[in-house]
Design an enzyme around this catalytic site. Structure first.
Site, PDB file in Angstrom:
ATOM      1  NE  ARG A 169      -4.911 -23.082 -12.893  1.00  0.00           N
ATOM      2  CZ  ARG A 169      -5.935 -22.680 -12.135  1.00  0.00           C
ATOM      3  NH1 ARG A 169      -6.008 -23.051 -10.871  1.00  0.00           N
ATOM      4  NH2 ARG A 169      -6.891 -21.920 -12.624  1.00  0.00           N
ATOM      5  CG  LEU A 174     -10.509 -12.360  -7.402  1.00  0.00           C
ATOM      6  CD1 LEU A 174     -10.083 -11.931  -8.798  1.00  0.00           C
ATOM      7  CD2 LEU A 174     -11.836 -11.709  -7.033  1.00  0.00           C
ATOM      8  CD  GLU A 228     -13.008 -27.211  -9.330  1.00  0.00           C
ATOM      9  OE1 GLU A 228     -11.850 -27.088  -9.775  1.00  0.00           O
ATOM     10  OE2 GLU A 228     -13.548 -26.365  -8.607  1.00  0.00           O
ATOM     11  NE  ARG A 232     -10.192 -24.242 -15.275  1.00  0.00           N
ATOM     12  CZ  ARG A 232      -9.808 -23.791 -14.114  1.00  0.00           C
ATOM     13  NH1 ARG A 232      -8.683 -23.121 -13.995  1.00  0.00           N
ATOM     14  NH2 ARG A 232     -10.535 -24.003 -13.047  1.00  0.00           N
ATOM     15  CG  HIS A 237      -8.746 -18.522 -15.126  1.00  0.00           C
ATOM     16  ND1 HIS A 237      -9.357 -17.695 -14.197  1.00  0.00           N
ATOM     17  CD2 HIS A 237      -8.626 -19.738 -14.521  1.00  0.00           C
ATOM     18  CE1 HIS A 237      -9.604 -18.390 -13.101  1.00  0.00           C
ATOM     19  NE2 HIS A 237      -9.156 -19.619 -13.263  1.00  0.00           N
ATOM     20  CG  HIS A 283     -12.255 -20.361 -16.564  1.00  0.00           C
ATOM     21  ND1 HIS A 283     -13.557 -20.691 -16.844  1.00  0.00           N
ATOM     22  CD2 HIS A 283     -11.928 -21.033 -15.435  1.00  0.00           C
ATOM     23  CE1 HIS A 283     -14.000 -21.527 -15.916  1.00  0.00           C
ATOM     24  NE2 HIS A 283     -13.027 -21.750 -15.049  1.00  0.00           N
TER      25      HIS A 283
HETATM   26  C1  LIG Z   1     -11.396 -15.745 -10.466  1.00  0.00           C
HETATM   27  C2  LIG Z   1     -10.365 -16.756 -10.091  1.00  0.00           C
HETATM   28  C3  LIG Z   1     -10.749 -17.978  -9.574  1.00  0.00           C
HETATM   29  C4  LIG Z   1      -9.790 -18.937  -9.238  1.00  0.00           C
HETATM   30  N1  LIG Z   1     -10.190 -20.119  -8.682  1.00  0.00           N
HETATM   31  C5  LIG Z   1      -9.249 -20.995  -8.271  1.00  0.00           C
HETATM   32  C6  LIG Z   1      -9.613 -22.186  -7.581  1.00  0.00           C
HETATM   33  O1  LIG Z   1     -10.780 -22.431  -7.323  1.00  0.00           O
HETATM   34  N2  LIG Z   1      -8.628 -23.035  -7.203  1.00  0.00           N
HETATM   35  C7  LIG Z   1      -7.305 -22.805  -7.459  1.00  0.00           C
HETATM   36  O2  LIG Z   1      -6.455 -23.615  -7.092  1.00  0.00           O
HETATM   37  N3  LIG Z   1      -6.934 -21.668  -8.091  1.00  0.00           N
HETATM   38  C8  LIG Z   1      -7.859 -20.762  -8.488  1.00  0.00           C
HETATM   39  N4  LIG Z   1      -7.471 -19.618  -9.114  1.00  0.00           N
HETATM   40  C9  LIG Z   1      -6.047 -19.351  -9.286  1.00  0.00           C
HETATM   41  C10 LIG Z   1      -5.431 -18.981  -7.953  1.00  0.00           C
HETATM   42  O3  LIG Z   1      -6.351 -18.200  -7.220  1.00  0.00           O
HETATM   43  C11 LIG Z   1      -4.150 -18.193  -8.108  1.00  0.00           C
HETATM   44  O4  LIG Z   1      -3.304 -18.803  -9.015  1.00  0.00           O
HETATM   45  C12 LIG Z   1      -3.411 -18.119  -6.782  1.00  0.00           C
HETATM   46  O5  LIG Z   1      -4.287 -17.698  -5.782  1.00  0.00           O
HETATM   47  C13 LIG Z   1      -2.249 -17.162  -6.882  1.00  0.00           C
HETATM   48  O6  LIG Z   1      -1.784 -16.913  -5.586  1.00  0.00           O
HETATM   49  P1  LIG Z   1      -0.480 -16.044  -5.397  1.00  0.00           P
HETATM   50  O7  LIG Z   1      -0.263 -15.972  -3.922  1.00  0.00           O
HETATM   51  O8  LIG Z   1       0.605 -16.580  -6.233  1.00  0.00           O
HETATM   52  O9  LIG Z   1      -0.836 -14.607  -6.013  1.00  0.00           O
HETATM   53  P2  LIG Z   1      -1.998 -13.592  -5.653  1.00  0.00           P
HETATM   54  O10 LIG Z   1      -2.993 -14.202  -4.767  1.00  0.00           O
HETATM   55  O11 LIG Z   1      -2.467 -12.990  -6.903  1.00  0.00           O
HETATM   56  O12 LIG Z   1      -1.241 -12.467  -4.795  1.00  0.00           O
HETATM   57  C14 LIG Z   1      -0.305 -11.603  -5.374  1.00  0.00           C
HETATM   58  C15 LIG Z   1       0.170 -10.603  -4.340  1.00  0.00           C
HETATM   59  O13 LIG Z   1       1.327  -9.923  -4.849  1.00  0.00           O
HETATM   60  C16 LIG Z   1       1.239  -8.559  -4.547  1.00  0.00           C
HETATM   61  N5  LIG Z   1       2.056  -7.806  -5.505  1.00  0.00           N
HETATM   62  C17 LIG Z   1       2.079  -7.910  -6.855  1.00  0.00           C
HETATM   63  N6  LIG Z   1       2.980  -7.056  -7.380  1.00  0.00           N
HETATM   64  C18 LIG Z   1       3.539  -6.398  -6.337  1.00  0.00           C
HETATM   65  C19 LIG Z   1       4.521  -5.375  -6.223  1.00  0.00           C
HETATM   66  N7  LIG Z   1       5.116  -4.817  -7.295  1.00  0.00           N
HETATM   67  N8  LIG Z   1       4.853  -4.928  -4.994  1.00  0.00           N
HETATM   68  C20 LIG Z   1       4.233  -5.433  -3.892  1.00  0.00           C
HETATM   69  N9  LIG Z   1       3.302  -6.401  -3.934  1.00  0.00           N
HETATM   70  C21 LIG Z   1       2.961  -6.876  -5.142  1.00  0.00           C
HETATM   71  C22 LIG Z   1      -0.245  -8.263  -4.641  1.00  0.00           C
HETATM   72  O14 LIG Z   1      -0.545  -7.051  -3.984  1.00  0.00           O
HETATM   73  C23 LIG Z   1      -0.823  -9.513  -3.981  1.00  0.00           C
HETATM   74  O15 LIG Z   1      -0.826  -9.340  -2.588  1.00  0.00           O
HETATM   75  C24 LIG Z   1      -8.420 -18.659  -9.451  1.00  0.00           C
HETATM   76  C25 LIG Z   1      -8.034 -17.427  -9.972  1.00  0.00           C
HETATM   77  C26 LIG Z   1      -8.998 -16.475 -10.296  1.00  0.00           C
HETATM   78  C27 LIG Z   1      -8.553 -15.165 -10.845  1.00  0.00           C
END
Ligand SMILES: Cc1cc2nc3c(=O)[nH]c(=O)nc-3n(C[C@H](O)[C@H](O)[C@H](O)COP(=O)(O)OP(=O)(O)OC[C@H]3O[C@@H](n4cnc5c(N)ncnc54)[C@H](O)[C@@H]3O)c2cc1C
Length: 492
Positions: free
Chosen positions: A373, A46, A116, A277, A338, A230
């Protein structure tokens, strides 16, 4: 069906942290990656705005990015972690570009950089307004080419037990049955907790499962009440998952207006609508009180329509689906949950306080974000610290004995009574009322009492173990930790 009974490394999560971490392992290290829903359903997918990195040392400097991060974080950051993030991050951004991420480019071959809120330089690299999807798609393609990585989607981890040489993880497979798998190391890359709120920008997976599993193993969890709201989510009437109107829209000139169409952010902070934010969210809540209205808008209609459509194609399309043409009309916005700054506490190598358990990305607490953040620092954190986790595991594997797990029961009975409806809805309301932009401390003790009752019911109720049960358990436990912190005070 899993390909193997045991792996060197289990990675829970296929967002930026899980995918980039997995790609660090050489072919002789067996890796199992799981995602509880489809591979691309994650907060990473996202992400709109981009990734912050100092890539142009003529016009930017590490010390400036460090300072911006500390200012946004109210100087509650772990300075060593911030230095690692800022100095190593540019290397990881270049690396994912080599891996195929299609960043927007200038004609001279450099990456385009935008501004930003909270950044003093243009340093956010992006793929239009869907940077996260571009990263996830490119990294998934690479992971699928790797012979040492098995990927299981729609596979949910519901328990994690520690053994002498690693972990036995309980997975609910796509057919609903249990499968136990052994892994010498586990990297939790399981994302945030947004779904503990009534309104959030987070995807449906953000229920805090990894944080809960780590907590149940005794890992230290820190600052779960440090939550970022946010200021400008699309103010849809009914949707719980709220579409984000990225900061980059304000960065490119959009103006924040109150219900009377007046600019107001400057009244609350000289940085106006480009302040961090939490400051802008606070300004909106105060202005809501002052005007007795929750109607707020972003106005970017003064910009060239072609520029808007080209720079923000996804936002343009999404708003159009809600009958708002952003080239002609103001966008209705309001703050919502957010991002989670806290999480499973880790050191600079992403090690948790439990041996062989690592955490990276939004489920972890590295301390880089402090109390708030800085925009576009979280994808960077996911990249830097998942790489560091993998490097640490690779190093450990040189000396750890890692004996085979031997015989263990490969399945267990998940049956039980159906869990009654309503727990999740009640938890969300309790947290939304108690710990939104301006917390309601008076409500917290009573809410915690109720959450404690809900936890007892979920854990002791003899319910069937399925996705609904696991997620309700996670939301309840996460809510309990948040409320205990709120009661203890901000710095708990
Ligand atoms: C709308 C939006 C816009 C954003 N824009 C930005 C941006 O422009 N720049 C920026 O730096 N950050 C941004 N962020 C924040 C950033 O996207 C996230 O903090 C970051 O992508 C998190 O990555 P992650 O790999 O830690 O988790 P995620 O990408 O959320 O992945 C989590 C994974 O864990 C898996 N999972 C969870 N629980 C289990 C379970 N029990 N068993 C098996 N699998 C599980 C899920 O299926 C998923 O695959 C944004 C967030 C949002 C919501």
């Amino acid at each position: 069906m899993l390909m193997k009974k045991e792996y060197d490394v289990l990675i829970a999560g296929t967002g930026a942290a899980g995918l980039y971490g997995a790609l660090q392992f050489p072919d002789n290290v067996s890796v199992l990656m799981i995602s509880k829903r489809e591979l691309t359903l994650s907060n990473s997918s996202l992400a709109q705005g981009g990734v912050a990195a100092v890539l142009d040392l003529e016009n930017d400097d590490y010390s400036l990015h460090i300072q911006d991060t500390l200012t946004a974080g109210k100087n509650k950051n772990n300075i060593k972690a911030v230095e690692v993030l800022v100095k190593e991050g540019p290397g990881d951004v270049r690396r994912i570009k080599e891996l195929g991420v299609d960043f927007d480019m200038n004609s001279d071959g450099t990456m385009q950089k935008t501004l930003e809120a909270g950044h003093c330089r243009h340093r956010i690299v992006h793929h239009k307004d869907s940077t996260g999807k571009a990263i996830v798609d490119a990294l998934i393609a690479k992971v699928k080419e790797r012979p040492n990585i098995d990927i299981c989607e729609n596979t949910l981890m519901y328990k994690l037990d520690q053994t002498k040489d690693g972990f036995l993880a309980g997975l609910i497979m796509p057919d609903g049955n249990s499968q136990i798998v052994g892994a010498h190391y586990c990297l939790l890359a399981s994302g945030g907790i947004g779904r503990v709120y009534q309104y959030t920008t987070n995807s449906a997976i953000a229920t805090g499962d990894g944080i809960t599993l780590a907590y149940m193993l005794g890992a230290e969890i820190k600052h779960l009440s440090w939550i970022q709201f946010h200021p400008t989510a699309f103010a849809a009437e009914n949707d719980r998952e709220r579409f984000l109107i990225s900061e980059a829209v304000r960065g490119e000139g959009a103006v924040l207006l109150n219900c009377n169409g007046e600019r107001f952010a400057e009244k609350y902070d000289p940085r106006g609508h480009l302040a961090p934010r939490d400051v802008v969210s606070n300004a909106i809540m105060q202005e809501a009180k002052a005007t007795n209205s929750e109607k707020f808008y972003l106005d970017i209609t003064h910009k060239d329509p072609e520029f808007i459509k080209n720079r923000f194609p996804m936002i343009y399309k999404k708003c159009l689906e809600e009958n708002i043409d952003i080239t002609k009309q103001w966008i209705p916005v309001f703050p919502c949950q957010h991002y989670l700054m806290g999480g499973i506490d880790v050191d600079l190598h992403a090690r948790t306080t439990v041996d062989r358990l690592y955490a990276a990305g939004e489920c972890s607490h590295t301390g880089v974000h402090g109390a708030n953040r800085l925009a576009s620092n979280s994808l960077l954190e996911a990249l830097v610290f998942s790489r560091r986790a993998a490097e640490d595991i690779i190093e450990r594997m040189k000396t750890d004995e890692n004996l085979p797990f031997g015989d263990f029961p490969e399945h267990e009975d998940l049956s039980g009574k159906p869990m009654p409806h309503g727990h999740r809805t009640e938890i969300r309301k309790l947290i939304q009322d108690c710990h939104f932009v301006i917390p309601n401390h008076d409500l917290a003790p009573k809410s915690l009492e109720r959450i404690t009752e809900i936890i007892s019911d979920i854990i002791g109720g003899g319910y069937e173990i399925n996705r609904d049960f696991v997620e309700a358990r996670s939301l309840a436990i996460v809510a309990g930790i948040i409320l205990r912190e709120v009661i203890k005070g901000y710095d708990a």
